[in-house]
Write a protein that holds these residues in place. Structure first.
Motif, PDB file in Angstrom:
ATOM      1  N   ILE A   1       0.831  -1.209   0.000  1.00 16.09           N
ATOM      2  CA  ILE A   1       0.000   0.000   0.000  1.00 16.09           C
ATOM      3  C   ILE A   1       0.862   1.255   0.000  1.00 16.09           C
ATOM      4  N   ARG A   2       1.887   1.266   0.829  1.00 16.79           N
ATOM      5  CA  ARG A   2       2.703   2.477   0.982  1.00 16.79           C
ATOM      6  C   ARG A   2       4.011   2.344   0.228  1.00 16.79           C
ATOM      7  N   LEU A   3       4.165   3.175  -0.782  1.00 14.41           N
ATOM      8  CA  LEU A   3       5.381   3.153  -1.590  1.00 14.41           C
ATOM      9  C   LEU A   3       6.234   4.394  -1.388  1.00 14.41           C
ATOM     10  N   SER A   4       5.704   5.382  -0.674  1.00 18.45           N
ATOM     11  CA  SER A   4       6.452   6.635  -0.516  1.00 18.45           C
ATOM     12  C   SER A   4       6.296   7.196   0.892  1.00 18.45           C
ATOM     13  N   GLY A   5       6.613   6.392   1.877  1.00 20.38           N
ATOM     14  CA  GLY A   5       6.583   6.903   3.244  1.00 20.38           C
ATOM     15  C   GLY A   5       5.288   6.607   3.970  1.00 20.38           C
ATOM     16  N   ILE A   6       5.210   7.128   5.173  1.00 17.06           N
ATOM     17  CA  ILE A   6       4.160   6.792   6.127  1.00 17.06           C
ATOM     18  C   ILE A   6       2.761   7.204   5.664  1.00 17.06           C
ATOM     19  N   GLU A   7       2.645   8.272   4.896  1.00 12.67           N
ATOM     20  CA  GLU A   7       1.326   8.741   4.465  1.00 12.67           C
ATOM     21  C   GLU A   7       0.888   8.170   3.125  1.00 12.67           C
ATOM     22  N   GLY A   8       1.769   7.440   2.444  1.00 10.55           N
ATOM     23  CA  GLY A   8       1.472   6.959   1.098  1.00 10.55           C
ATOM     24  C   GLY A   8       0.336   5.957   1.048  1.00 10.55           C
ATOM     25  N   MET A   9      -0.429   6.024  -0.013  1.00  8.97           N
ATOM     26  CA  MET A   9      -1.526   5.076  -0.252  1.00  8.97           C
ATOM     27  C   MET A   9      -1.509   4.620  -1.707  1.00  8.97           C
ATOM     28  N   GLU A  10      -0.317   4.640  -2.327  1.00 10.55           N
ATOM     29  CA  GLU A  10      -0.214   4.346  -3.759  1.00 10.55           C
ATOM     30  C   GLU A  10      -0.720   2.960  -4.127  1.00 10.55           C
ATOM     31  N   GLY A  11      -0.573   2.009  -3.232  1.00 11.53           N
ATOM     32  CA  GLY A  11      -1.027   0.655  -3.533  1.00 11.53           C
ATOM     33  C   GLY A  11      -2.525   0.583  -3.774  1.00 11.53           C
ATOM     34  N   LEU A  12      -3.296   1.373  -3.029  1.00 11.78           N
ATOM     35  CA  LEU A  12      -4.739   1.403  -3.251  1.00 11.78           C
ATOM     36  C   LEU A  12      -5.059   2.105  -4.569  1.00 11.78           C
ATOM     37  N   GLU A  13      -4.303   3.146  -4.890  1.00  8.46           N
ATOM     38  CA  GLU A  13      -4.470   3.813  -6.186  1.00  8.46           C
ATOM     39  C   GLU A  13      -4.144   2.829  -7.317  1.00  8.46           C
ATOM     40  N   LEU A  14      -3.071   2.072  -7.134  1.00 10.32           N
ATOM     41  CA  LEU A  14      -2.681   1.092  -8.144  1.00 10.32           C
ATOM     42  C   LEU A  14      -3.757   0.013  -8.294  1.00 10.32           C
ATOM     43  N   LEU A  15      -4.339  -0.420  -7.197  1.00 12.42           N
ATOM     44  CA  LEU A  15      -5.423  -1.401  -7.227  1.00 12.42           C
ATOM     45  C   LEU A  15      -6.566  -0.880  -8.094  1.00 12.42           C
ATOM     46  N   SER A  16      -6.964   0.358  -7.887  1.00 11.98           N
ATOM     47  CA  SER A  16      -8.030   0.950  -8.701  1.00 11.98           C
ATOM     48  C   SER A  16      -7.616   1.024 -10.167  1.00 11.98           C
ATOM     49  N   TYR A  17      -6.361   1.359 -10.426  1.00 12.83           N
ATOM     50  CA  TYR A  17      -5.842   1.442 -11.793  1.00 12.83           C
ATOM     51  C   TYR A  17      -5.916   0.075 -12.473  1.00 12.83           C
ATOM     52  N   VAL A  18      -5.449  -0.956 -11.771  1.00  7.85           N
ATOM     53  CA  VAL A  18      -5.479  -2.318 -12.326  1.00  7.85           C
ATOM     54  C   VAL A  18      -6.903  -2.723 -12.666  1.00  7.85           C
ATOM     55  N   LYS A  19      -7.810  -2.534 -11.740  1.00  2.00           N
ATOM     56  CA  LYS A  19      -9.198  -2.945 -11.954  1.00  2.00           C
ATOM     57  C   LYS A  19      -9.857  -2.140 -13.068  1.00  2.00           C
ATOM     58  N   GLY A  20      -9.387  -0.907 -13.268  1.00  2.22           N
ATOM     59  CA  GLY A  20      -9.926  -0.087 -14.351  1.00  2.22           C
ATOM     60  C   GLY A  20      -9.504  -0.547 -15.733  1.00  2.22           C
ATOM     61  N   ILE A  21      -8.285  -1.064 -15.860  1.00  2.00           N
ATOM     62  CA  ILE A  21      -7.800  -1.483 -17.183  1.00  2.00           C
ATOM     63  C   ILE A  21      -7.879  -2.987 -17.406  1.00  2.00           C
ATOM     64  N   SER A  22      -7.925  -3.758 -16.319  1.00  2.00           N
ATOM     65  CA  SER A  22      -7.934  -5.212 -16.448  1.00  2.00           C
ATOM     66  C   SER A  22      -8.704  -5.833 -15.274  1.00  2.00           C
ATOM     67  N   PRO A  23     -10.044  -5.755 -15.315  1.00  2.00           N
ATOM     68  CA  PRO A  23     -10.855  -6.210 -14.183  1.00  2.00           C
ATOM     69  C   PRO A  23     -10.621  -7.664 -13.762  1.00  2.00           C
ATOM     70  N   GLU A  24     -10.170  -8.508 -14.710  1.00  2.00           N
ATOM     71  CA  GLU A  24      -9.965  -9.925 -14.383  1.00  2.00           C
ATOM     72  C   GLU A  24      -8.642 -10.177 -13.657  1.00  2.00           C
ATOM     73  N   THR A  25      -7.735  -9.214 -13.658  1.00  2.00           N
ATOM     74  CA  THR A  25      -6.462  -9.384 -12.959  1.00  2.00           C
ATOM     75  C   THR A  25      -6.699  -9.388 -11.462  1.00  2.00           C
ATOM     76  N   LYS A  26      -6.168 -10.398 -10.789  1.00  2.00           N
ATOM     77  CA  LYS A  26      -6.278 -10.486  -9.332  1.00  2.00           C
ATOM     78  C   LYS A  26      -5.222  -9.565  -8.710  1.00  2.00           C
ATOM     79  N   VAL A  27      -5.583  -8.930  -7.593  1.00  2.00           N
ATOM     80  CA  VAL A  27      -4.655  -8.040  -6.900  1.00  2.00           C
ATOM     81  C   VAL A  27      -4.615  -8.426  -5.427  1.00  2.00           C
ATOM     82  N   ILE A  28      -3.397  -8.703  -4.954  1.00  2.00           N
ATOM     83  CA  ILE A  28      -3.160  -8.950  -3.532  1.00  2.00           C
ATOM     84  C   ILE A  28      -2.492  -7.705  -2.971  1.00  2.00           C
ATOM     85  N   ILE A  29      -3.084  -7.160  -1.930  1.00  2.00           N
ATOM     86  CA  ILE A  29      -2.556  -5.961  -1.277  1.00  2.00           C
ATOM     87  C   ILE A  29      -1.868  -6.377   0.016  1.00  2.00           C
ATOM     88  N   MET A  30      -0.740  -5.716   0.311  1.00  2.00           N
ATOM     89  CA  MET A  30      -0.030  -5.993   1.562  1.00  2.00           C
ATOM     90  C   MET A  30       0.425  -4.673   2.177  1.00  2.00           C
TER      91      MET A  30
END
Length: 127
Positions: free
Chosen positions: A53-82
């Protein structure tokens, strides 16, 4: 051949997960930044994305943004968040955005292996 994208800002985690999951039937690409990950997602088809989830320090939430991006372009791709800084809100947000699974670090490697195999990706245990 199956393919996995692993996104984490910790080189040791990228290396360990890449070693664990890559084999003659599975290509693993890694990225430490969301921009690199999005470029890879635009170029290649992945069956699975594993992202911190956090790629740029304590406040980062890029992983959730990336999850939304993945689902937007490839809904069938599975995403595991850690994450090492989990919360119930973060977990709920991940599942609402379409996460296949959510882990708080440290990750149970045996459980992760099973989740990857449940996505149809063969994992060969290396000795």
């Amino acid at each position: 051949m199956k393919s996995i994208l692993i996104v984490d800002d910790e080189p040791a985690i990228l290396m360990a997960l890449s070693h664990l999951l890559s084999n003659e039937n599975t290509l693993v690409l890694t990225s430490s930044r969301i921009e690199e990950a999005e470029e890879a997602l635009d170029r290649y088809k992945f069956e699975l994305v594993i992202a911190d989830i956090r790629l740029s320090g304590i406040e980062g939430m890029e992983g959730l943004e990336l999850l939304s991006y993945v689902k937007g372009i490839s809904p069938e791709t599975k995403v595991i968040i850690m994450t090492a800084y989990g919360s119930d809100e973060m977990k709920d947000s991940a599942y609402k955005r379409g996460a296949y699974h959510y882990y708080e670090k440290p990750i149970d490697v045996d459980d992760l292996t099973k989740k990857v195999e449940d996505c149809g990706i063969p994992v060969m245990v290396k000795k």
